[in-house]
Enzyme design. Structure first.
Site, PDB file in Angstrom:
ATOM      1  N   ASP A 119       0.284  -1.017  13.945  1.00 22.26           N
ATOM      2  CA  ASP A 119       0.909   0.186  14.779  1.00 22.26           C
ATOM      3  C   ASP A 119       1.190  -0.115  16.196  1.00 22.26           C
ATOM      4  O   ASP A 119       1.814   0.926  16.713  1.00 22.26           O
ATOM      5  CB  ASP A 119      -0.191   1.367  14.449  1.00 22.26           C
ATOM      6  CG  ASP A 119      -1.528   1.047  15.011  1.00 22.26           C
ATOM      7  OD1 ASP A 119      -1.712   1.120  16.075  1.00 22.26           O
ATOM      8  OD2 ASP A 119      -2.169   0.165  14.123  1.00 22.26           O
ATOM      9  N   ASP A 150      -0.136 -13.000   5.399  1.00 19.48           N
ATOM     10  CA  ASP A 150      -1.607 -12.715   5.020  1.00 19.48           C
ATOM     11  C   ASP A 150      -2.397 -13.050   6.065  1.00 19.48           C
ATOM     12  O   ASP A 150      -2.241 -14.447   6.529  1.00 19.48           O
ATOM     13  CB  ASP A 150      -2.059 -13.150   3.608  1.00 19.48           C
ATOM     14  CG  ASP A 150      -3.496 -12.921   3.343  1.00 19.48           C
ATOM     15  OD1 ASP A 150      -3.798 -11.954   2.943  1.00 19.48           O
ATOM     16  OD2 ASP A 150      -4.156 -14.203   3.631  1.00 19.48           O
ATOM     17  N   GLY A 151      -3.309 -12.236   6.632  1.00 23.61           N
ATOM     18  CA  GLY A 151      -4.278 -12.457   7.647  1.00 23.61           C
ATOM     19  C   GLY A 151      -5.082 -13.890   7.445  1.00 23.61           C
ATOM     20  O   GLY A 151      -5.308 -14.673   8.349  1.00 23.61           O
ATOM     21  N   GLN A 188       1.021  -1.129   0.012  1.00 21.79           N
ATOM     22  CA  GLN A 188       0.008  -0.093   0.294  1.00 21.79           C
ATOM     23  C   GLN A 188       0.956   1.239  -0.099  1.00 21.79           C
ATOM     24  O   GLN A 188       2.046   1.189   0.304  1.00 21.79           O
ATOM     25  CB  GLN A 188      -0.923   0.053   1.172  1.00 21.79           C
ATOM     26  CG  GLN A 188      -0.280   0.002   2.444  1.00 21.79           C
ATOM     27  CD  GLN A 188      -0.784  -0.859   3.785  1.00 21.79           C
ATOM     28  OE1 GLN A 188      -2.374  -0.465   3.515  1.00 21.79           O
ATOM     29  NE2 GLN A 188      -0.481  -1.303   4.551  1.00 21.79           N
ATOM     30  N   ASP A 191      -8.323  -6.086  12.962  1.00 21.67           N
ATOM     31  CA  ASP A 191      -7.982  -4.575  12.990  1.00 21.67           C
ATOM     32  C   ASP A 191      -7.438  -4.152  11.477  1.00 21.67           C
ATOM     33  O   ASP A 191      -6.651  -3.359  11.257  1.00 21.67           O
ATOM     34  CB  ASP A 191      -6.616  -4.465  14.103  1.00 21.67           C
ATOM     35  CG  ASP A 191      -6.148  -2.896  14.142  1.00 21.67           C
ATOM     36  OD1 ASP A 191      -7.153  -2.197  14.021  1.00 21.67           O
ATOM     37  OD2 ASP A 191      -4.939  -2.655  14.592  1.00 21.67           O
ATOM     38  N   GLU A 212       0.572  -9.014  10.706  1.00 18.04           N
ATOM     39  CA  GLU A 212       0.633  -7.853   9.937  1.00 18.04           C
ATOM     40  C   GLU A 212       1.527  -7.981   8.744  1.00 18.04           C
ATOM     41  O   GLU A 212       2.802  -8.062   8.945  1.00 18.04           O
ATOM     42  CB  GLU A 212       1.285  -6.678  10.841  1.00 18.04           C
ATOM     43  CG  GLU A 212       1.694  -5.136   9.900  1.00 18.04           C
ATOM     44  CD  GLU A 212       0.149  -5.016   9.121  1.00 18.04           C
ATOM     45  OE1 GLU A 212       0.318  -4.896   7.845  1.00 18.04           O
ATOM     46  OE2 GLU A 212      -0.610  -4.378   9.856  1.00 18.04           O
TER      47      GLU A 212
END
Length: 285
Positions: free
Chosen positions: A86, A137-138, A31, A155, A106
């Site tokens: 984060d 990958d989640g 991203q 999240d 993450e």
């Protein structure tokens, strides 16, 4: 010369914030990432042109996705965070000494590095001994889990791009399987205020209701999200967010919070009539 950041919420509505400086801009494998400094909200983390959080209001989100399930589940020891690079969600979880394991999935390593540099007050949550970070990958991670976790917190940012798979029916089914027999899943439910967002809001509740015996929605005020009104999903195998809410037990912990409280917990599930109507319509399908 005035500098402004603008995020489009609908074709007719934008969030515009005066900007003092751009602190970071980069593109990861996953991203576009940027960090800006603003006089009203402090630093803001922006992903693909959308505000993820700001210094000023990140505490609302982090406290709500953590304290709500922690005040309901009687003995959570293992927590999975999908996303969470984060560190803010983990930081709040670490207030609970009875939690023994926090796994963070993450995929974006650059995001973690950027947050460590520009948001150390949140990223410190990544350094707790109970935290393990998996850069993958989640959805793929969940496929390999079986009755492992007491609480799962999704999240993920939004149902588009590389996180799209975290808002599918498969994701809810895999989350159900990854939870222990009395597990709870918390996820972003978005806002139904704008017509453009209502269909996604409906879809998420429908999928959760089809996958879990208990599916409820709670709310919070977060100024930088579309409409300023944000909802979260509470999907559970066993515990009801109100009937099993352990108010006195949670108050006895004497945790310092800035948004969540025992009284707010009850109010958060008292939704506006138009939101209840939307949810009831989906439950009847």
């Amino acid at each position: 010369m005035d500098l402004w950041f603008s995020e489009s919420h609908t074709p007719d509505v934008k969030l515009s914030v005066r900007t003092e400086e751009q602190l970071f801009v980069g593109k990861s494998e996953w991203q576009d990432i940027s960090v800006i400094n603003t006089p009203s909200f402090g630093k803001m983390l922006i992903l693909n042109g959308h505000v993820l959080f700001s210094d000023a209001d990140n505490f609302v989100y982090n406290e709500m996705v953590v304290h709500v399930p922690m005040a309901v589940h009687p003995n959570p020891e293992k927590v999975l965070i999908i996303g969470g690079g984060d560190g803010g969600v983990a930081q709040v979880l670490e207030l609970y000494p009875d939690i023994k394991q926090i796994d963070i999935v993450e995929p974006d390593e650059m995001l973690v590095d950027v947050c460590r540099q520009y948001f150390p007050e949140f990223a410190s949550g990544l350094d707790d001994d109970r935290v393990t970070i998996y850069h993958q990958d989640g959805l793929r991670f969940l496929r390999n889990c079986d009755s492992d976790y007491d609480i799962i917190i999704n999240d993920a940012t939004d149902p588009f791009g590389h996180t799209e798979g975290l808002f599918t029916k498969e994701f809810y089914g895999n989350s159900y399987r990854a939870l222990k027999e009395d597990g709870i899943m918390i996820y972003q439910h978005g806002s139904p205020f704008f017509d453009e967002d209502e269909s996604a809001f409906r879809s998420m509740h429908r999928k959760a209701s089809q996958s879990f015996p208990i599916s409820r929605v709670f709310q919070a005020h977060i100024p930088t999200v579309p409409s300023g009104y944000w909802c979260f999903g509470f999907a559970s195998k066993k515990y009801h967010p109100i009937e099993d809410f352990k108010k006195e037990d949670w108050k006895a912990r004497q945790l310092k919070t800035d948004y969540y409280s025992a009284n707010l917990h009850l109010g958060a599930f008292s939704l506006p009539r138009y939101v209840e109507d939307i949810l009831e319509e989906e439950e009847e399908k």
